[in-house]
Write a protein that holds these residues in place. Structure first.
Motif, PDB file in Angstrom:
ATOM      1  N   HIS A 224      -7.781  11.819 -14.601  1.00 45.66           N
ATOM      2  CA  HIS A 224      -6.412  11.407 -13.751  1.00 45.66           C
ATOM      3  C   HIS A 224      -5.547  12.370 -14.250  1.00 45.66           C
ATOM      4  CE1 HIS A 224      -3.640   8.938 -11.624  1.00 45.66           C
ATOM      5  NE2 HIS A 224      -2.746   9.084 -12.734  1.00 45.66           N
TER       6      HIS A 224
ATOM      7  N   GLN B 106      -4.181   4.662  -7.122  1.00 44.26           N
ATOM      8  CA  GLN B 106      -4.978   4.076  -6.590  1.00 44.26           C
ATOM      9  C   GLN B 106      -6.410   4.558  -6.695  1.00 44.26           C
ATOM     10  OE1 GLN B 106      -4.985   1.805  -2.738  1.00 44.26           O
ATOM     11  NE2 GLN B 106      -3.191   0.668  -3.621  1.00 44.26           N
ATOM     12  N   LYS B 107      -6.766   5.705  -6.166  1.00 47.13           N
ATOM     13  CA  LYS B 107      -7.891   6.329  -6.491  1.00 47.13           C
ATOM     14  C   LYS B 107      -8.777   6.370  -7.848  1.00 47.13           C
ATOM     15  CE  LYS B 107     -10.357  10.897  -5.342  1.00 47.13           C
ATOM     16  NZ  LYS B 107     -10.808  11.043  -6.802  1.00 47.13           N
ATOM     17  N   SER B 108      -7.871   6.628  -8.896  1.00 49.34           N
ATOM     18  CA  SER B 108      -8.469   6.741 -10.307  1.00 49.34           C
ATOM     19  C   SER B 108      -8.574   5.243 -10.745  1.00 49.34           C
ATOM     20  CB  SER B 108      -7.068   7.281 -11.155  1.00 49.34           C
ATOM     21  OG  SER B 108      -7.171   8.613 -10.983  1.00 49.34           O
TER      22      SER B 108
ATOM     23  N   THR C  42      -1.227   7.014  -4.263  1.00 52.94           N
ATOM     24  CA  THR C  42      -2.579   7.244  -3.754  1.00 52.94           C
ATOM     25  C   THR C  42      -3.413   7.709  -4.981  1.00 52.94           C
ATOM     26  OG1 THR C  42      -1.939   9.565  -2.953  1.00 52.94           O
ATOM     27  CG2 THR C  42      -1.818   7.612  -1.473  1.00 52.94           C
ATOM     28  N   LEU C  43      -3.131   8.906  -5.863  1.00 48.86           N
ATOM     29  CA  LEU C  43      -4.087   9.145  -6.695  1.00 48.86           C
ATOM     30  C   LEU C  43      -4.267   8.221  -7.762  1.00 48.86           C
ATOM     31  CD1 LEU C  43      -5.489  11.510  -8.062  1.00 48.86           C
ATOM     32  CD2 LEU C  43      -3.551  12.339  -9.230  1.00 48.86           C
TER      33      LEU C  43
ATOM     34  N   HIS D 234       0.831  -1.183   0.150  1.00 50.55           N
ATOM     35  CA  HIS D 234       0.061  -0.106   0.051  1.00 50.55           C
ATOM     36  C   HIS D 234       0.839   1.390  -0.059  1.00 50.55           C
ATOM     37  CE1 HIS D 234      -3.593   2.266   0.525  1.00 50.55           C
ATOM     38  NE2 HIS D 234      -3.199   3.029   1.422  1.00 50.55           N
ATOM     39  N   PRO D 235       0.643   2.257  -0.800  1.00 48.43           N
ATOM     40  CA  PRO D 235      -0.481   2.373  -1.626  1.00 48.43           C
ATOM     41  C   PRO D 235      -0.097   2.175  -3.298  1.00 48.43           C
ATOM     42  CG  PRO D 235       0.406   4.537  -1.465  1.00 48.43           C
ATOM     43  CD  PRO D 235       1.291   3.667  -0.728  1.00 48.43           C
TER      44      PRO D 235
ATOM     45  N   THR E  85      -9.406   2.776  -8.882  1.00 49.78           N
ATOM     46  CA  THR E  85     -10.566   2.258  -8.249  1.00 49.78           C
ATOM     47  C   THR E  85     -12.063   2.811  -8.901  1.00 49.78           C
ATOM     48  OG1 THR E  85      -9.619   2.127  -6.181  1.00 49.78           O
ATOM     49  CG2 THR E  85     -11.853   2.491  -6.167  1.00 49.78           C
ATOM     50  N   GLU E  86     -11.891   3.974  -9.289  1.00 45.55           N
ATOM     51  CA  GLU E  86     -12.981   4.743  -9.941  1.00 45.55           C
ATOM     52  C   GLU E  86     -13.135   4.080 -11.258  1.00 45.55           C
ATOM     53  OE1 GLU E  86     -14.075   8.902 -11.993  1.00 45.55           O
ATOM     54  OE2 GLU E  86     -12.488   8.900 -10.500  1.00 45.55           O
TER      55      GLU E  86
END
Length: 282
Positions: free
Chosen positions: A99, A64-66, A61-62, A29-30, A68-69
């Motif tokens: 992104h 992973q966020k993108s 972290t960004l 992680h991450p 996941t989206e």
């Protein structure tokens, strides 16, 4: 023995210490490979890995966020989903996606191309294998694979796909291959079309700085020649697996609790044992 060979022989014990200390699940992680590892099916995992690698620029972290989206739309079976939907549907679903400098239209174009490839072939491994000469460590197999994807895109100059024929280090593409070919507690593997010995180390600005600091390259540009040069250096230690140390090394600088000073100090230590991990910073 060359000066580089002597240097790599001196580094070898420290590199193995780094591998044992940092190439562990606790440091996933991450990193986006944390999400890639969740997919047990090879054909689903290679799609998730390709999307993850394509978005692998910017903060972890960004990324992973993108990712996941994107996966919230593609569902539990991204490969099956992409085989069934068309480009217009994908453009609509990702119209609000962004992104960093990648917008929804560019992402949808890539996803539609992946879906087209999947409708014609058993999977991305089969598509990559069409242009592969086993054991070749060069941009050529990637050039064929990227050319296939670009041929199916409305905007073939997409920033999500580096061009191996233009001298790019193709960091994200080589990261994808590393995830799909190597097998350990970090890299999930699954592909048999390519041996780990044929991988190229993923080189971006950060990895390039590590290579310069450790004397693995003197080149000032993070291009494919630099990536191949650094790969050859690591191959002096592990000819069977030159990308072995990539994850451990790149923790220094990616994580807030590890930095370049710690890495250089680690590599200059005597070979006995694994030093304690640096303390977590508040």
């Amino acid at each position: 023995m060359t000066a580089l060979a002597e240097r790599m022989r001196a580094y070898a014990p420290a590199l193995e210490c780094l591998y044992r200390a940092y190439n562990v699940p606790e440091f996933l992680h991450p990193d986006p490979v944390e999400i890639v590892r969740r997919y047990r099916s090879l054909r689903e995992r290679e799609i998730v890995a390709f999307v993850a690698a394509s978005l692998a620029y910017g903060r972890a972290t960004l990324i992973q966020k993108s990712l996941t989206e994107v996966l919230a739309v593609l569902g539990d079976s991204p490969a099956s989903f992409l085989k069934e939907v068309g480009a217009s549907f994908l453009r609509e679903r990702f119209s609000g996606f962004r992104h960093r400098f990648t917008d929804g239209a560019e992402l949808a174009d890539l996803l539609a191309a992946l879906g087209s490839v999947l409708r014609e072939r058993e999977g991305l491994e089969a598509a990559f294998g069409e242009g592969l000469r086993r054991g070749e460590r060069s941009p050529r197999p990637l050039a064929s694979f990227v050319g296939l994807l670009r041929s199916k895109m409305a905007r073939p100059s997409s920033s999500l796909l580096a061009d191996p024929d233009r001298g790019s280090a193709c960091k994200r593409l080589h990261l994808f291959l590393k995830w799909m070919v190597r097998v350990d507690v970090v890299d999930p593997g699954g592909w048999s079309v390519l041996a780990p010995s044929a991988l190229v180390v993923p080189v971006d600005t950060h990895m390039h700085r590590i290579g310069l600091a450790l004397g693995l390259t003197e080149r000032g540009q993070a291009d494919i020649r630099t990536a191949l040069e650094m790969t050859e250096a690591f191959a002096l230690v592990r000819p069977d697996d030159p990308a072995r140390y990539d994850f451990a090394l790149t923790r220094f600088g990616i994580r807030s609790d590890l930095d370049m000073e710690s890495l250089l100090a680690f590599c200059r230590l005597p070979a006995e044992g694994v030093p304690p991990l640096p303390p977590q910073r508040s």
